[in-house]
Write an enzyme that holds these catalytic residues in place. Structure first.
Site, PDB file in Angstrom:
ATOM      1  N   ASP A 178      83.511  59.019  43.547  1.00 39.11           N
ATOM      2  CA  ASP A 178      83.797  60.347  44.102  1.00 39.11           C
ATOM      3  C   ASP A 178      83.623  61.437  43.036  1.00 39.11           C
ATOM      4  O   ASP A 178      83.725  61.164  41.831  1.00 39.11           O
ATOM      5  CB  ASP A 178      85.244  60.336  44.625  1.00 39.11           C
ATOM      6  CG  ASP A 178      85.510  61.459  45.619  1.00 39.11           C
ATOM      7  OD1 ASP A 178      84.564  62.197  45.976  1.00 39.11           O
ATOM      8  OD2 ASP A 178      86.671  61.604  46.031  1.00 39.11           O
ATOM      9  N   ASN A 184      80.078  59.480  56.928  1.00 37.52           N
ATOM     10  CA  ASN A 184      79.200  60.426  56.221  1.00 37.52           C
ATOM     11  C   ASN A 184      78.040  60.942  57.074  1.00 37.52           C
ATOM     12  O   ASN A 184      77.396  61.934  56.718  1.00 37.52           O
ATOM     13  CB  ASN A 184      78.618  59.804  54.937  1.00 37.52           C
ATOM     14  CG  ASN A 184      79.664  59.652  53.834  1.00 37.52           C
ATOM     15  OD1 ASN A 184      79.518  58.828  52.944  1.00 37.52           O
ATOM     16  ND2 ASN A 184      80.738  60.445  53.896  1.00 37.52           N
TER      17      ASN A 184
END
Ligand code: V07
Length: 247
Positions: A24, A72
């Site tokens: 991330d 996503n």
């Protein structure tokens, strides 16, 4: 657990056999230097190469990386298209190193819905490295933990209906056999989960498999995360494990 001399630290470390990483902070890394999000993804991909090589040298047996979640797809289509090309770019530039490092590629996720070109390179990479005996580089790609569990439940329900199993046969082992990580066998459960960029959530990653994992939340953005950061996080894991092991 394997005893391995670690070149990044002076002491001996027990290196976790299976490390999982939520990579991330790529978007924030780009924003910090005034670049578009995709520049962060690109540098994040280059870092996958560096960290995979380091982990392999440290003696890690499975490195699982969360690359693209089933959620996503809701990102802007330009970004999704870019992300779908990253595996093409990754294997196009990194395959010689993967072969040299004896790394075996595995992709864990709902791969049937990927664009054809992406699917093609991903399956070719798995096939080209299938006989490699070193570290397994496991990409969680179009992966979602709940979807994985629902899919396992569905498979078992079908087997119960067609009579190949009885509902009472279902236990942890039979359930785990239906998960997408079953090719990893006894190494399916991570010893250590690292999430970079300071967020402290699991975000639908390996829900079943993380049941007993140690978790380390590292503040470093993924593109900046180095082999030294990895060694530090393994050190934190070692100290924790020693403390609980001593009871
Ligand atoms: C992606 C780079 C790493 C940080 C996270 C966001 C962007 C490598 C891959 C990949 C995936 C499957 C595969 C080979 C490589 C990848 C996506 C995003 C979607 F078989 N990096 N990377 N895939 N980023």
């Amino acid at each position: 657990m394997t005893e391995t001399k670690n070149s990044n630290l002076s002491s001996d470390l027990r290196v976790p056999e299976h490390i999982a990483i939520i990579m991330d902070g790529n978007g924030r890394w780009a924003k910090r230097s005034g670049q578009p999000r995709i520049a962060g993804h690109k540098e994040g991909m280059n870092n996958v190469k560096r960290i995979a090589t380091s982990a392999s040298h440290m003696g890690v047996k499975v490195l699982s990386l969360y690359a693209f979640s089933t959620e996503n797809w809701s990102r802007p289509s330009k970004e999704v298209n870019f992300l779908m090309r990253l595996p093409v770019d990754f294997f196009g530039t990194f395959m010689p190193d993967l072969i040299k490092e004896n790394i075996k590629v595995l992709v864990t996720g709902f791969t049937e819905h990927l664009p054809d070109k992406t699917k093609k390179v991903v399956f070719k990479a798995m096939d080209d490295t299938k006989d490699n005996t070193g570290m397994v580089l496991n990409f969680a790609f179009n992966y979602g933990g709940r979807a994985e569990i629902v899919n396992a439940a569905k498979n078992l329900a079908k087997q119960a209906v067609d009579g190949s199993i009885s509902p009472d046969d279902i236990d942890d082992k039979l359930f785990a056999d239906q998960l997408l990580t079953s090719p990893l066998g006894s190494l399916a459960d991570p010893d250590l989960l690292i999430r970079t960029s300071g967020e402290e959530r699991i975000s639908n990653f390996l829900l079943w498999q993380l049941a007993y994992s140690e978790m380390v939340f590292d503040k470093t953005y993924w593109p900046d995360f180095t082999a030294d950061n990895l060694a530090e996080d393994i050190k934190i894991y070692n100290d924790r494990d020693r403390r609980f092991g001593a009871i």
